[in-house]
Design a protein around this motif. Sequence first.
Motif, PDB file in Angstrom:
ATOM      1  N   UNK A 118       0.738  -1.295  -0.136  1.00 27.38           N
ATOM      2  CA  UNK A 118      -0.077   0.139   0.010  1.00 27.38           C
ATOM      3  C   UNK A 118       0.788   1.117   0.053  1.00 27.38           C
ATOM      4  N   UNK A 119       2.109   1.081   0.634  1.00 34.19           N
ATOM      5  CA  UNK A 119       2.932   2.362   0.910  1.00 34.19           C
ATOM      6  C   UNK A 119       3.392   2.644  -0.657  1.00 34.19           C
ATOM      7  N   UNK A 120       3.913   1.522  -1.155  1.00 34.83           N
ATOM      8  CA  UNK A 120       4.512   1.959  -2.476  1.00 34.83           C
ATOM      9  C   UNK A 120       3.546   2.212  -3.470  1.00 34.83           C
ATOM     10  N   UNK A 121       2.187   2.156  -3.488  1.00 29.90           N
ATOM     11  CA  UNK A 121       1.321   2.428  -4.449  1.00 29.90           C
ATOM     12  C   UNK A 121       0.879   3.789  -4.096  1.00 29.90           C
ATOM     13  N   UNK A 122       1.120   4.302  -2.991  1.00 27.00           N
ATOM     14  CA  UNK A 122       0.662   5.702  -3.083  1.00 27.00           C
ATOM     15  C   UNK A 122       1.635   6.654  -3.154  1.00 27.00           C
ATOM     16  N   UNK A 123       1.314   7.480  -3.935  1.00 21.34           N
ATOM     17  CA  UNK A 123       2.290   8.709  -4.515  1.00 21.34           C
ATOM     18  C   UNK A 123       2.130   9.853  -3.528  1.00 21.34           C
ATOM     19  N   UNK A 124       3.228  10.615  -3.189  1.00 26.58           N
ATOM     20  CA  UNK A 124       3.136  11.853  -2.387  1.00 26.58           C
ATOM     21  C   UNK A 124       2.250  12.836  -3.188  1.00 26.58           C
ATOM     22  N   UNK A 125       1.414  13.571  -2.214  1.00 17.81           N
ATOM     23  CA  UNK A 125       0.563  14.549  -2.744  1.00 17.81           C
ATOM     24  C   UNK A 125       1.191  15.638  -3.417  1.00 17.81           C
ATOM     25  N   UNK A 126       2.501  15.699  -2.937  1.00 17.98           N
ATOM     26  CA  UNK A 126       3.190  17.167  -3.441  1.00 17.98           C
ATOM     27  C   UNK A 126       4.471  16.697  -3.683  1.00 17.98           C
ATOM     28  N   UNK A 127       5.458  17.544  -4.311  1.00 18.96           N
ATOM     29  CA  UNK A 127       6.850  17.329  -4.270  1.00 18.96           C
ATOM     30  C   UNK A 127       7.546  18.576  -3.739  1.00 18.96           C
ATOM     31  N   UNK A 128       8.575  18.386  -2.846  1.00 18.61           N
ATOM     32  CA  UNK A 128       9.114  19.593  -1.894  1.00 18.61           C
ATOM     33  C   UNK A 128       9.869  20.333  -2.904  1.00 18.61           C
ATOM     34  N   UNK A 155       5.839  23.595  -1.571  1.00 21.08           N
ATOM     35  CA  UNK A 155       5.656  22.322  -2.073  1.00 21.08           C
ATOM     36  C   UNK A 155       4.818  22.647  -3.282  1.00 21.08           C
ATOM     37  N   UNK A 156       4.773  21.682  -4.177  1.00 16.92           N
ATOM     38  CA  UNK A 156       4.182  21.705  -5.708  1.00 16.92           C
ATOM     39  C   UNK A 156       3.258  20.422  -5.649  1.00 16.92           C
ATOM     40  N   UNK A 157       1.907  20.887  -5.674  1.00 17.75           N
ATOM     41  CA  UNK A 157       0.934  19.573  -5.774  1.00 17.75           C
ATOM     42  C   UNK A 157       1.075  18.867  -6.927  1.00 17.75           C
ATOM     43  N   UNK A 158       0.805  17.665  -6.890  1.00 24.31           N
ATOM     44  CA  UNK A 158       0.764  16.778  -7.963  1.00 24.31           C
ATOM     45  C   UNK A 158      -0.564  16.729  -8.659  1.00 24.31           C
ATOM     46  N   UNK A 159      -0.858  16.622 -10.027  1.00 20.70           N
ATOM     47  CA  UNK A 159      -1.856  16.548 -10.537  1.00 20.70           C
ATOM     48  C   UNK A 159      -2.658  15.426 -10.097  1.00 20.70           C
ATOM     49  N   UNK A 160      -4.026  15.803 -10.025  1.00 20.02           N
ATOM     50  CA  UNK A 160      -4.953  14.628  -9.166  1.00 20.02           C
ATOM     51  C   UNK A 160      -5.090  13.499 -10.347  1.00 20.02           C
ATOM     52  N   UNK A 161      -4.817  13.766 -11.515  1.00 15.11           N
ATOM     53  CA  UNK A 161      -5.047  12.925 -12.553  1.00 15.11           C
ATOM     54  C   UNK A 161      -3.994  11.640 -12.815  1.00 15.11           C
ATOM     55  N   UNK A 162      -2.937  12.160 -12.186  1.00 13.91           N
ATOM     56  CA  UNK A 162      -1.722  10.973 -12.032  1.00 13.91           C
ATOM     57  C   UNK A 162      -2.162   9.640 -11.516  1.00 13.91           C
ATOM     58  N   UNK A 163      -1.690   8.580 -12.168  1.00 14.20           N
ATOM     59  CA  UNK A 163      -2.160   7.323 -11.888  1.00 14.20           C
ATOM     60  C   UNK A 163      -1.353   6.789 -10.839  1.00 14.20           C
ATOM     61  N   UNK A 164      -1.766   5.796  -9.965  1.00  6.84           N
ATOM     62  CA  UNK A 164      -0.938   5.326  -8.828  1.00  6.84           C
ATOM     63  C   UNK A 164       0.094   4.407  -9.496  1.00  6.84           C
ATOM     64  N   UNK A 165       1.245   3.946  -8.825  1.00 13.47           N
ATOM     65  CA  UNK A 165       2.101   3.088  -9.136  1.00 13.47           C
ATOM     66  C   UNK A 165       1.611   1.712  -9.199  1.00 13.47           C
ATOM     67  N   UNK A 166       1.795   0.849  -9.904  1.00 12.44           N
ATOM     68  CA  UNK A 166       1.475  -0.503 -10.176  1.00 12.44           C
ATOM     69  C   UNK A 166       2.564  -1.277  -9.084  1.00 12.44           C
ATOM     70  N   UNK A 167       1.927  -1.754  -8.017  1.00 14.18           N
ATOM     71  CA  UNK A 167       2.920  -2.453  -7.143  1.00 14.18           C
ATOM     72  C   UNK A 167       1.969  -3.478  -6.346  1.00 14.18           C
ATOM     73  N   UNK A 168       2.290  -4.626  -6.626  1.00 16.71           N
ATOM     74  CA  UNK A 168       1.579  -5.806  -6.152  1.00 16.71           C
ATOM     75  C   UNK A 168       2.478  -6.701  -5.443  1.00 16.71           C
ATOM     76  N   UNK A 169       1.832  -7.814  -5.075  1.00 14.52           N
ATOM     77  CA  UNK A 169       2.813  -8.913  -4.547  1.00 14.52           C
ATOM     78  C   UNK A 169       4.002  -9.460  -5.452  1.00 14.52           C
ATOM     79  N   UNK A 170       3.869  -9.564  -6.697  1.00 14.60           N
ATOM     80  CA  UNK A 170       4.963  -9.971  -7.531  1.00 14.60           C
ATOM     81  C   UNK A 170       5.889  -8.771  -7.566  1.00 14.60           C
TER      82      UNK A 170
END
Length: 257
Positions: free
Chosen positions: A176-186, A192-207
């Motif tokens: 879950x931590x790996x899939x969530x992207x920070x809401x902003x970049x320092x 801080x610069x907010x990330x666009x809300x349209x950016x996709x989550x990182x694909x990270x599963x058990x594999x």
Amino acid sequence: MSAEGRAQMVQIAESLIQAFLKSAEEKFGEQKLTGPVLREWLPSFQKTPLFGRIMRDAHTQLLEAAAAELLRHQRGDPLQRLLVHPLTDLFEDGQLSRDILPAYFSFFHLVLGDEKDAFGGKCVAILEELKGPDHLTFSWDSFYDDPRAKSVLWAILLRVAEAFRRFDARRDWFIGLMENRPQSISLGTSAFLPRPSSEELVHFRVNEFNLLFAALYEPLRRLQAAELADFTKQFGGSPEKVLVRFFQDLAASGASL
């Protein structure tokens, strides 16, 4: 912000001003563009598609500049480089996305707590000694191969294994931590610069978890005789003995050890 980032902001401002003036000229034709005229036109200009496109492009450009600056900083951090080094092949062949790195570093911050600064200080001291006064003969491979740097990595890997005593629950949390992207970049200490809300989550599963942890712990599976002796002296046994339960859990998860 770096000189590149400041230059990017100047370029954006110039583009915005030029677009505003051009739109005013097209709107008012031969009429003199006085201060009052321009002030009157500004609210209308802000509602135009052109203004919206410029602002969206500017946000993307600033985000990319900030990300590049952050990456340059991270590449110079010896502790972070040490933690990423075992994953190099996975990033280069595309099995893992470098987009996970901010969350990856956050994971170590959460696991290590105050000890992270101590480990980082050791890495900086090693790096400064290896570089020497001229830096001419230094290579990062010499840092990764230094026994003291390896000892730091070993100690961190044992701390991580301790954090995974409740393996399944911790694995799910890590994913879950790996899939969530920070809401902003320092951009600095308080910017801080907010990330666009349209950016996709990182694909990270058990594999991806299995790939990452197999690579991260691979250095402990191929220790040379002298390294094995050092590890055993420091931690009271071989990796297979000290981490037997953790390795069993990783194998059960599907990691190729």
